[in-house]
Design a protein around this motif. Structure first.
Motif, short mmCIF file in Angstrom:
data_model
loop_
_atom_site.label_atom_id
_atom_site.label_comp_id
_atom_site.label_asym_id
_atom_site.label_seq_id
_atom_site.Cartn_x
_atom_site.Cartn_y
_atom_site.Cartn_z
N GLY A 18 13.22 10.46 -6.49
CA GLY A 18 12.78 10.12 -7.84
C GLY A 18 11.43 9.45 -7.81
N ALA A 19 11.31 8.42 -6.97
CA ALA A 19 10.01 7.80 -6.70
C ALA A 19 9.51 8.31 -5.35
CB ALA A 19 10.11 6.29 -6.72
N GLY A 20 10.30 8.06 -4.30
CA GLY A 20 10.06 8.68 -3.01
C GLY A 20 8.81 8.23 -2.29
N ARG A 21 8.31 7.04 -2.62
CA ARG A 21 7.06 6.62 -1.99
C ARG A 21 7.30 5.96 -0.63
NH1 ARG A 21 4.82 3.93 -7.48
NH2 ARG A 21 7.00 3.36 -7.52
N GLU A 42 0.84 -1.19 0.00
CA GLU A 42 0.00 0.00 0.00
C GLU A 42 0.88 1.24 0.00
OE1 GLU A 42 -3.26 2.30 2.87
OE2 GLU A 42 -2.20 0.50 3.57
N GLU A 43 0.65 2.14 -0.95
CA GLU A 43 1.33 3.42 -0.93
C GLU A 43 0.58 4.37 -0.02
OE1 GLU A 43 2.02 5.33 -4.71
OE2 GLU A 43 2.18 7.29 -3.73
N VAL A 44 1.27 4.94 0.97
CA VAL A 44 0.60 5.79 1.94
C VAL A 44 1.08 7.24 1.90
CG1 VAL A 44 0.08 3.89 3.51
CG2 VAL A 44 2.21 5.14 3.78
N ASP A 45 2.18 7.51 1.21
CA ASP A 45 2.68 8.89 1.13
C ASP A 45 3.74 8.96 0.06
OD1 ASP A 45 2.95 11.59 1.71
OD2 ASP A 45 3.20 11.28 3.88
N ARG A 46 4.17 10.18 -0.26
CA ARG A 46 5.21 10.38 -1.27
C ARG A 46 6.04 11.60 -0.87
NH1 ARG A 46 4.84 9.33 -7.57
NH2 ARG A 46 3.37 7.78 -6.78
N LEU A 47 7.36 11.47 -0.97
CA LEU A 47 8.28 12.53 -0.55
C LEU A 47 9.29 12.79 -1.67
CD1 LEU A 47 7.90 10.38 2.14
CD2 LEU A 47 8.53 12.55 3.20
N ASP A 48 10.15 13.80 -1.45
CA ASP A 48 11.11 14.18 -2.47
C ASP A 48 12.43 13.43 -2.35
OD1 ASP A 48 9.37 16.02 -3.67
OD2 ASP A 48 9.96 17.60 -2.25
N GLU A 49 13.09 13.53 -1.19
CA GLU A 49 14.41 12.93 -0.99
C GLU A 49 14.48 12.17 0.33
OE1 GLU A 49 17.70 15.77 -2.76
OE2 GLU A 49 16.38 16.91 -1.45
N PRO A 50 13.60 11.20 0.54
CA PRO A 50 13.57 10.53 1.85
C PRO A 50 14.83 9.72 2.09
CG PRO A 50 12.16 9.38 0.29
CD PRO A 50 12.60 10.64 -0.39
N TRP A 51 15.22 9.63 3.39
CA TRP A 51 16.43 8.88 3.75
C TRP A 51 16.21 7.89 4.88
CZ3 TRP A 51 20.57 7.46 6.81
CH2 TRP A 51 21.77 7.16 6.15
N ALA A 52 15.46 8.28 5.90
CA ALA A 52 15.27 7.39 7.06
C ALA A 52 13.89 7.61 7.66
CB ALA A 52 16.35 7.65 8.11
N LEU A 53 13.41 6.61 8.40
CA LEU A 53 12.13 6.72 9.10
C LEU A 53 12.23 6.03 10.44
CD1 LEU A 53 9.49 4.24 7.61
CD2 LEU A 53 11.88 4.21 6.92
N ALA A 54 11.44 6.50 11.38
CA ALA A 54 11.42 5.92 12.73
C ALA A 54 10.06 6.16 13.35
CB ALA A 54 12.51 6.54 13.60
#
Length: 383
Positions: free
Chosen positions: A372-375, A45-57
């Motif tokens: 580029g995709a950033g999803r 499931e795609e829940v969001d889209r960003l430009d240059e994501p690197w990390a999540l917590a």
């Protein structure tokens, strides 16, 4: 929900021992659907889209999600509504090449004090280098970092904009901070323990060298080092049994999954299962060479940009396994672990560069695609 890009190579199942050759199976990852496709072990499931994501917590308690973008933006995403707001108080970063805003991890004490740790790249005398800092995250109507302080700096600063690594992990007892520090594309410093380039460091929560480190008696930067001989370790995580694991980018081939031990030398640039750029030979890891060999290596490269050790309930058959986000490999890679041994490997070709992998509070697997995709994607069991 928007579809995933078509897969480039389908679903690949690699069976056998850690060093066995890859064999392909039929099937296509295909577009995401709410029901999933026959043969898929999960629904995407795609829940969001960003430009240059690197990390999540994920934040303990609330399940809200912090997401860094390399350009220097920090987002806070509400677990219930999905609303995403920008967090203020983020440090100024050097956004060039592989540099920028990097990792973010809630402190072991987050539930009591709201402290988070983050990494970024700064400039200074000699060039650029990675930094780890900590701050209190205020999550009211105006989310912000308060009292940000830098507690550790990569030593020394050098010219260039690659191989910062700067992944963060806390020991299971919450007493120690581990940081991966890349070789900055200079190679030789990884064998020089008077600096922290090409090493994994073990610190107190205040950023000081931790007592009991293998080179503590040498003082200076040496006292911070836990292991060395690393190239670009972009994954760092503890397993449930307390084992520290790291995923590391090799040169042309030779990407690695390693168990990280105190005082061990992982060989870069003296040995590698890959080759130098342009085809130059590097001796392979060999028994008795004095260097710690990888548990698993990949040639051709998959370019592992992240690492997650799964411990959830949604995918019980995968509990204890390693998941790597592959950049050039454009895949999610699962390594079946039996203690400290890699057995089977499964490669899910996504058709996009996977920058980060994380386990959600409910056991779902979350992915961040690279710029580029950033999803932002959420994986749950099919059926």
């Amino acid at each position: 929900m928007k579809p995933l890009a078509p897969a480039l190579a389908g679903l690949v199942a690699v069976l056998g021992a850690a060093c066995s050759s890859d064999t392909a199976a039929n099937g296509s990852l295909g577009p995401a659907t709410s029901e999933g496709d026959e043969g898929w072990p999960f629904v995407v499931e795609e829940v969001d889209r960003l430009d240059e994501p690197w990390a999540l917590a994920f934040l303990p308690g609330s399940g809200d999600l912090l997401i860094t973008e390399r350009s220097g933006t920090l987002h806070l995403r509400d677990a219930d509504s999905g609303e995403r707001v920008e967090v203020s108080g983020v440090p100024e970063v050097v956004d060039a090449g592989q540099g920028g805003l990097g990792d973010i991890v809630p402190a072991p004490t987050y539930a009591e004090d709201g402290v988070v740790y983050l990494s970024w790249v700064e400039s200074g005398a000699g060039g650029t280098g990675a930094v780890v800092g900590r701050a209190v995250l205020e999550t009211d109507d105006r989310p912000r970092l308060v009292g940000l302080e830098a507690i550790w700096r990569q030593t020394p600063k050098v010219e260039g904009d690659g191989h910062f690594s700067h992944r963060i992990a806390f020991s299971p007892d919450g007493q120690h901070l581990f940081v991966s520090s890349g070789d900055r594309q200079l190679e030789d410093p990884a064998q020089d323990t008077t600096n922290t380039l090409g090493s994994i460091v073990r610190l107190t929560l205040d950023g000081d060298p931790a007592p009991g480190n293998p080179l503590a008696d040498e003082g200076g930067a040496s006292a911070e080092i836990w292991s060395w001989g690393h190239r670009n370790p972009l994954g760092l995580e503890f397993a449930a049994d307390g084992t520290l694991w790291s995923s590391e980018m090799g040169p042309e081939g030779g990407d690695e999954l390693n168990v990280i031990e105190s005082g061990s030398n992982y060989g870069w640039p003296e040995v590698s299962d890959g080759s130098a750029y342009g085809g130059g030979e590097i001796p392979d890891h060999a028994e008795g060479d004095g260097y710690a060999p990888p548990v698993r290596s990949w040639t051709p490269s998959i370019s592992p940009g992240s690492l997650m050790l799964y411990g959830g309930d949604l995918f019980p058959d995968w509990r204890g396994d390693a998941f790597l986000g592959a950049l050039s490999g454009e895949a999610l890679v699962r390594v079946d672990l039996d203690g400290r041994t890699a057995t089977d490997v499964e490669v899910f070709d996504t058709g996009e560069r996977i920058r980060a992998v994380e386990e959600g509070p409910d056991g779902a697997i979350w992915l961040l695609e690279d710029e580029g995709a950033g999803r932002l994607l959420r994986l749950t069991p099919a059926g």
